[in-house]
Motif scaffolding. Sequence first.
Motif, PDB file in Angstrom:
ATOM      1  N   ARG A   1     -12.300  10.896   2.071  1.00 37.33           N
ATOM      2  CA  ARG A   1     -11.733  11.610   0.915  1.00 37.33           C
ATOM      3  C   ARG A   1     -10.339  12.124   1.240  1.00 37.33           C
ATOM      4  N   ASP A   2     -10.166  12.631   2.447  1.00 39.03           N
ATOM      5  CA  ASP A   2      -8.875  13.143   2.867  1.00 39.03           C
ATOM      6  C   ASP A   2      -7.832  12.025   2.912  1.00 39.03           C
ATOM      7  N   LEU A   3      -8.195  10.886   3.470  1.00 34.36           N
ATOM      8  CA  LEU A   3      -7.276   9.759   3.527  1.00 34.36           C
ATOM      9  C   LEU A   3      -6.974   9.235   2.128  1.00 34.36           C
ATOM     10  N   ASP A   4      -7.965   9.220   1.266  1.00 36.78           N
ATOM     11  CA  ASP A   4      -7.769   8.794  -0.118  1.00 36.78           C
ATOM     12  C   ASP A   4      -6.723   9.666  -0.810  1.00 36.78           C
ATOM     13  N   ALA A   5      -6.777  10.971  -0.550  1.00 43.39           N
ATOM     14  CA  ALA A   5      -5.790  11.881  -1.142  1.00 43.39           C
ATOM     15  C   ALA A   5      -4.387  11.599  -0.606  1.00 43.39           C
ATOM     16  N   LYS A   6      -4.274  11.265   0.660  1.00 43.67           N
ATOM     17  CA  LYS A   6      -2.969  10.917   1.229  1.00 43.67           C
ATOM     18  C   LYS A   6      -2.408   9.678   0.546  1.00 43.67           C
ATOM     19  N   LEU A   7      -3.245   8.654   0.377  1.00 46.40           N
ATOM     20  CA  LEU A   7      -2.784   7.431  -0.262  1.00 46.40           C
ATOM     21  C   LEU A   7      -2.409   7.681  -1.720  1.00 46.40           C
ATOM     22  N   ALA A   8      -3.141   8.575  -2.374  1.00 44.20           N
ATOM     23  CA  ALA A   8      -2.806   8.917  -3.756  1.00 44.20           C
ATOM     24  C   ALA A   8      -1.431   9.557  -3.846  1.00 44.20           C
ATOM     25  N   SER A   9      -1.110  10.435  -2.914  1.00 45.55           N
ATOM     26  CA  SER A   9       0.190  11.094  -2.961  1.00 45.55           C
ATOM     27  C   SER A   9       1.325  10.127  -2.628  1.00 45.55           C
ATOM     28  N   ILE A  10       1.068   9.172  -1.732  1.00 49.77           N
ATOM     29  CA  ILE A  10       2.081   8.153  -1.431  1.00 49.77           C
ATOM     30  C   ILE A  10       2.344   7.296  -2.665  1.00 49.77           C
ATOM     31  N   HIS A  11       1.276   6.872  -3.328  1.00 53.46           N
ATOM     32  CA  HIS A  11       1.416   6.067  -4.538  1.00 53.46           C
ATOM     33  C   HIS A  11       2.152   6.839  -5.627  1.00 53.46           C
ATOM     34  N   ALA A  12       1.808   8.107  -5.806  1.00 54.76           N
ATOM     35  CA  ALA A  12       2.464   8.918  -6.832  1.00 54.76           C
ATOM     36  C   ALA A  12       3.957   9.067  -6.540  1.00 54.76           C
ATOM     37  N   THR A  13       4.306   9.218  -5.278  1.00 53.18           N
ATOM     38  CA  THR A  13       5.714   9.352  -4.910  1.00 53.18           C
ATOM     39  C   THR A  13       6.477   8.069  -5.186  1.00 53.18           C
ATOM     40  N   LEU A  14       5.867   6.923  -4.847  1.00 57.25           N
ATOM     41  CA  LEU A  14       6.499   5.645  -5.140  1.00 57.25           C
ATOM     42  C   LEU A  14       6.735   5.476  -6.631  1.00 57.25           C
ATOM     43  N   ALA A  15       5.706   5.755  -7.429  1.00 55.47           N
ATOM     44  CA  ALA A  15       5.815   5.571  -8.873  1.00 55.47           C
ATOM     45  C   ALA A  15       6.847   6.510  -9.491  1.00 55.47           C
ATOM     46  N   ALA A  16       7.003   7.705  -8.912  1.00 57.72           N
ATOM     47  CA  ALA A  16       7.952   8.679  -9.452  1.00 57.72           C
ATOM     48  C   ALA A  16       9.384   8.368  -9.048  1.00 57.72           C
TER      49      ALA A  16
END
Length: 431
Positions: free
Chosen positions: A230-245
Amino acid sequence: MTNPAPTNPTPTRDPARHVTVFIIMDAGRADYVRPETMPFVHGLSAGSVQGSFESPPGFAQRTVLFSGRYPDTSGNFSQFVFDPAASPFKWVRALGPLRALVRPRKALFPLRKTIQLVTKWKTGAFHTDPAWIPPKFLPYFAMCEDMKPMYEPGALGAPSIFDLCREHGLKFRYLAHPVSGDDEEIHEILVRELRAGEDHDLYVAQFSVTDQMGHVHGPFSDKMQKGFLRDLDAKLASIHATLAAKYESWDLFVCGDHGMAPVSQRVNVLKALEATDAKPAKDYVVFVNSTLAVLWYLTEKGRLAIEAALPTIPGTHIVDDVERRRRRIPLDRRWGDRMLAAESGVLFWPDYFHVTDSTIVGMHGYLDKAEETHGMALLASSNGHTAPRQLGLRPLVDVFPTLCDLLKVPVPAGQEGTSLLAGAPDALHGA
């Protein structure tokens, strides 16, 4: 446990820049990606290229990832290779009886560190960590994959993705333990630099929690399934969000370099060999990985004694030359006169990489992947660059030409993979 993404204002997108982020999820089993364990990645995979990667035998996955070659063509199969003439540890013989003090115990890390520092001082070698190789065997071994940092020119013996970046004027950033800190620090650096629009075309970042905690807690433990994933999933989510933004054009490529199997049985290979008449470091040399023991015979007495003992060791099978060829394991003597492989779920204990007063309940590196299974594969991009597609099981060598395609650099001759984008519509190549 998760470092939250920075709370800076949403950055303005840069339409002129394209960035590729390649994430290595160390020991990231493909079946970790489920709604209850990694909800973000599971959701992302539905609209992405997805599948799994099969890791080749051996312990040099980085060479496979970054140069697209199997161990028998790259010459990199493990961290250490049998090379008495070039061993930086030859000086250890001068320690005499003091060598017996170096044992794989948590309290004795200072002795291991001393050998590392003295070796570096005497030889100038880049990587001098002796692991927990028994000192009587140390002078027989030299480093292989870690002769120098792998992102340096020519480090892998053939064009690497880092060499290609330099050749074509692209900039890269390599973030991995221990150079860049732990997973928390790597995540923080990556997100911060993406948000700042740092001038890099490729980011390579490795997250190691699935490997480190898989060994300690096992791949199916509650701590892994409900906590670390779950912790790693949250990290990947934030990386993806940063890329998209931040970026109009981007790729997010996530790769599990191998799987992880629960350990069900321990086998002491060293004890079985010591029960023979052969003398270690006189008649034979042995290197014990957690799932593969490799032997070299120094005398005919050693060969006869060890060959008679190997078939009696439970939970193992002898890897003959036919199997070595089939599995793309190098045949030259540097990689062993004989190999003994652990069956799935069997742990060779003690080995040369773990202290004996530790708990290891998960392991990888098995020739039989039935329990270890395979690493995850996921490729998401902006602007329809990668339409949803099921890959099935692909060899790990396919990562390298895929990175070449994403960066739009020519794939060099001699590599052995096939890009995940091969055969896809032209639109998938960003044409």
